[in-house]
Scaffold this active site. Structure first.
Site, PDB file in Angstrom:
ATOM      1  N   CYS A 129       0.796  -1.244  -0.052  1.00 27.84           N
ATOM      2  CA  CYS A 129      -0.156  -0.117  -0.030  1.00 27.84           C
ATOM      3  C   CYS A 129       0.807   1.328  -0.259  1.00 27.84           C
ATOM      4  O   CYS A 129       0.322   2.428  -0.368  1.00 27.84           O
ATOM      5  CB  CYS A 129      -0.832  -0.127   1.137  1.00 27.84           C
ATOM      6  SG  CYS A 129      -0.407  -0.708   2.700  1.00 27.84           S
ATOM      7  N   SER A 159      -4.906   1.377   9.933  1.00 23.17           N
ATOM      8  CA  SER A 159      -5.504   0.454   9.292  1.00 23.17           C
ATOM      9  C   SER A 159      -4.761  -0.388   8.236  1.00 23.17           C
ATOM     10  O   SER A 159      -5.098  -1.708   7.709  1.00 23.17           O
ATOM     11  CB  SER A 159      -6.540   1.133   8.236  1.00 23.17           C
ATOM     12  OG  SER A 159      -6.084   1.971   7.200  1.00 23.17           O
ATOM     13  N   HIS A 239      -2.131   6.733   3.975  1.00 22.85           N
ATOM     14  CA  HIS A 239      -0.670   6.766   4.286  1.00 22.85           C
ATOM     15  C   HIS A 239       0.000   7.813   3.736  1.00 22.85           C
ATOM     16  O   HIS A 239      -0.361   8.052   2.584  1.00 22.85           O
ATOM     17  CB  HIS A 239      -0.069   5.474   3.492  1.00 22.85           C
ATOM     18  CG  HIS A 239      -0.459   4.192   4.167  1.00 22.85           C
ATOM     19  ND1 HIS A 239      -0.893   3.867   5.483  1.00 22.85           N
ATOM     20  CD2 HIS A 239      -0.108   2.861   3.746  1.00 22.85           C
ATOM     21  CE1 HIS A 239      -1.011   2.658   5.812  1.00 22.85           C
ATOM     22  NE2 HIS A 239      -0.539   1.983   4.773  1.00 22.85           N
TER      23      HIS A 239
HETATM   24  N1  LIG Z   1      -4.765  -3.149   5.418  1.00 26.05           N
HETATM   25  C1  LIG Z   1      -4.153  -2.488   4.300  1.00 26.05           C
HETATM   26  O1  LIG Z   1      -4.096  -1.413   4.183  1.00 26.05           O
HETATM   27  C2  LIG Z   1      -3.374  -3.378   3.351  1.00 26.05           C
HETATM   28  C3  LIG Z   1      -2.927  -2.836   2.159  1.00 26.05           C
HETATM   29  C4  LIG Z   1      -2.389  -3.428   1.136  1.00 26.05           C
HETATM   30  C5  LIG Z   1      -2.351  -4.882   1.414  1.00 26.05           C
HETATM   31  N2  LIG Z   1      -2.891  -5.349   2.449  1.00 26.05           N
HETATM   32  C6  LIG Z   1      -2.474  -7.060   2.564  1.00 26.05           C
HETATM   33  O2  LIG Z   1      -3.871  -7.331   2.433  1.00 26.05           O
HETATM   34  C7  LIG Z   1      -4.013  -8.671   3.342  1.00 26.05           C
HETATM   35  C8  LIG Z   1      -5.283  -8.604   4.272  1.00 26.05           C
HETATM   36  O3  LIG Z   1      -4.778  -7.631   5.171  1.00 26.05           O
HETATM   37  P1  LIG Z   1      -5.783  -6.939   6.098  1.00 26.05           P
HETATM   38  O4  LIG Z   1      -5.376  -5.683   6.601  1.00 26.05           O
HETATM   39  O5  LIG Z   1      -7.274  -6.930   5.464  1.00 26.05           O
HETATM   40  O6  LIG Z   1      -6.189  -7.995   7.397  1.00 26.05           O
HETATM   41  P2  LIG Z   1      -7.248  -8.180   8.408  1.00 26.05           P
HETATM   42  O7  LIG Z   1      -8.163  -7.012   8.594  1.00 26.05           O
HETATM   43  O8  LIG Z   1      -6.530  -8.773   9.561  1.00 26.05           O
HETATM   44  O9  LIG Z   1      -8.056  -9.380   7.698  1.00 26.05           O
HETATM   45  C9  LIG Z   1      -7.564 -10.708   7.603  1.00 26.05           C
HETATM   46  C10 LIG Z   1      -8.486 -11.509   6.849  1.00 26.05           C
HETATM   47  O10 LIG Z   1      -7.781 -12.841   6.873  1.00 26.05           O
HETATM   48  C11 LIG Z   1      -8.736 -13.842   7.109  1.00 26.05           C
HETATM   49  N3  LIG Z   1      -8.409 -14.906   7.745  1.00 26.05           N
HETATM   50  C12 LIG Z   1      -7.759 -15.246   8.684  1.00 26.05           C
HETATM   51  N4  LIG Z   1      -7.224 -16.692   8.776  1.00 26.05           N
HETATM   52  C13 LIG Z   1      -7.630 -17.326   7.660  1.00 26.05           C
HETATM   53  C14 LIG Z   1      -7.738 -18.550   7.120  1.00 26.05           C
HETATM   54  N5  LIG Z   1      -7.089 -19.691   7.816  1.00 26.05           N
HETATM   55  N6  LIG Z   1      -8.384 -18.915   6.140  1.00 26.05           N
HETATM   56  C15 LIG Z   1      -9.159 -17.925   5.486  1.00 26.05           C
HETATM   57  N7  LIG Z   1      -9.033 -16.610   5.793  1.00 26.05           N
HETATM   58  C16 LIG Z   1      -8.319 -16.053   6.937  1.00 26.05           C
HETATM   59  C17 LIG Z   1      -9.879 -13.012   8.445  1.00 26.05           C
HETATM   60  O11 LIG Z   1     -10.819 -13.852   8.413  1.00 26.05           O
HETATM   61  P3  LIG Z   1     -11.458 -13.816   9.898  1.00 26.05           P
HETATM   62  O12 LIG Z   1     -12.223 -12.296   9.999  1.00 26.05           O
HETATM   63  O13 LIG Z   1     -12.621 -15.028  10.098  1.00 26.05           O
HETATM   64  O14 LIG Z   1     -10.307 -13.833  11.169  1.00 26.05           O
HETATM   65  C18 LIG Z   1      -9.608 -11.728   7.456  1.00 26.05           C
HETATM   66  O15 LIG Z   1     -10.711 -12.004   6.532  1.00 26.05           O
HETATM   67  C19 LIG Z   1      -2.580  -8.812   4.074  1.00 26.05           C
HETATM   68  O16 LIG Z   1      -1.789  -9.525   3.176  1.00 26.05           O
HETATM   69  C20 LIG Z   1      -2.101  -7.323   3.946  1.00 26.05           C
HETATM   70  O17 LIG Z   1      -0.709  -7.388   3.972  1.00 26.05           O
HETATM   71  C21 LIG Z   1      -3.370  -4.720   3.560  1.00 26.05           C
END
Ligand SMILES: NC(=O)c1ccc[n+]([C@@H]2O[C@H](COP(=O)([O-])OP(=O)(O)OC[C@H]3O[C@@H](n4cnc5c(N)ncnc54)[C@H](OP(=O)(O)O)[C@@H]3O)[C@@H](O)[C@H]2O)c1
Length: 330
Positions: A129, A159, A239
């Site tokens: 991001c 976030s 960001h």
């Molecule tokens: N946040 C950002 O700004 C951002 C930007 C770019 C990229 N990313 C990337 O995007 C990805 C997601 O990030 P996020 O910020 O959205 O994280 P998050 O809010 O912590 O969400 C994580 C997701 O993964 C799911 N999950 C966890 N364990 C799982 C499993 N065993 N099987 C299937 N699903 C599972 C969770 O489900 P539950 O709700 O059931 O736990 C939730 O839906 C990461 O790789 C991160 O690095 C994030």
């Protein structure tokens, strides 16, 4: 118009929820929608286009007949489960770090390197991001002035660390002083943490190294020198990046403003005398990458400083992934 069967792995996470919003807003032609998350979320439901969709635990046969699978989960889960989607002929658009540096996987920002999408072999990676807004700004400047060196310091919102981090910060704001409930390294409230992800043997964090390596891959020019410092600050969303750019050719503020002003996906918000510059508080929820504080760096022959702000959940994550999907189908 054809419609597509879509899966979102990590639908309940902060990026997954934004993906649902962006797909709906942009009227992506969805036929079937399948939402996957951990076992803990199984049975819950999420709203899309006025209907509720059940969240399921990810299963081996979950990708049958899926055309496009968005992965918005931890890189370990992407590594393990993306191959299952590909075996079912789905195209994977992955938001994690799992495949970004794989030479067979295009790493794409549609405004910067759209042609890379054509080389996919089942997986397309969406960059970090902080990388996305940086390359959006560097690309037009590199094409015109040839960028030699870039020094970036980021100010990244909470976030960016996921839904749980936001909940932690809210608890911390209420309790005001650090408590043993949280590690001091996760004390987001009233703090600035110069560590995002783990440290490598060179004392750079993984986030800092990712920004460097990903930017060079996307710009497809390994001669550019980039150095980074990534810092987490107590902002909900958006960001910011302070960027110093040194170029080969003479660079002027007026030309930078003109070039960025006509670049799709960038908005110049730069009138310092009137106190106009972008901040996360006005940029959160918006699609464009905002640039301000454009000024000459008088300490080098050809240099400028500028300030970038972009919504990490939209262009930094969900919007970029949906734009990749749109390039596949339109
Ligand atoms: N946040 C950002 O700004 C951002 C930007 C770019 C990229 N990313 C990337 O995007 C990805 C997601 O990030 P996020 O910020 O959205 O994280 P998050 O809010 O912590 O969400 C994580 C997701 O993964 C799911 N999950 C966890 N364990 C799982 C499993 N065993 N099987 C299937 N699903 C599972 C969770 O489900 P539950 O709700 O059931 O736990 C939730 O839906 C990461 O790789 C991160 O690095 C994030």
């Amino acid at each position: 118009m054809s419609k597509y069967n879509i899966a979102i792995v990590g639908g309940t996470g902060i990026v997954g929820l934004e993906l649902l919003k962006v797909l709906e807003e942009r009227k992506f032609p969805v036929n079937e929608l399948r939402l996957f998350a951990s076992a803990g979320s199984s049975g819950s439901s999420l709203k899309f286009k006025g209907s509720r969709f059940k969240v399921q635990e990810l299963r081996r046969d979950g990708f049958k007949d899926i055309d496009i699978a968005f992965f918005a989960v931890d890189s370990r889960i992407s590594k393990k489960c993306a191959p299952l989607a590909i075996q079912n002929r789905a195209i994977v658009i992955d938001k994690s770090n799992a495949f970004r540096m794989d030479k067979d996987v295009p790493l794409v920002v549609p405004e910067v390197n759209p042609d890379a999408i054509k080389r996919h072999k089942g997986i397309i990676a969406s960059p970090n991001c902080s990388t996305i807004p940086l390359v959006m700004v560097l690309k037009p400047l590199h094409d015109y002035f040839r960028v030699k060196r870039v020094i970036v310091s980021t100010y990244q919102s909470v976030s960016g660390a996921g839904l749980k981090a936001i909940q932690q910060m809210e608890k911390q704001i209420k309790s005001k002083i650090p408590s043993s409930q949280f590690s001091i390294r996760n004390w987001y409230a009233f703090n600035a943490i110069p560590q995002i992800d783990s440290f490598g043997s060179d004392d750079y964090t993984a986030e800092e190294s990712k920004m460097i390596r990903e930017s060079l891959k996307i710009l497809n020019d390994y001669s550019i020198k980039i150095t980074t410092t990534c810092v987490r600050i107590p902002v909900y969303c958006g960001h910011s990046e302070s960027v110093n750019i040194e170029t080969d050719k003479p660079i002027t503020v007026a030309t930078v403003r003109r070039l960025l002003g006509k670049t799709k996906g960038i908005k110049v918000m730069d009138n310092p005398q009137e106190g106009i510059y972008p901040m996360p508080i006005d940029v959160a929820g918006k699609d464009d990458v905002y640039v301000g504080r454009i000024r000459k760096d008088p300490t080098v022959k050809n240099g400028i400083n500028l300030w970038i702000v972009s919504d990490n959940l939209r262009k930094g994550a969900a919007l970029n992934a949906v734009q990749i999907a749109e390039s596949l189908i339109f």
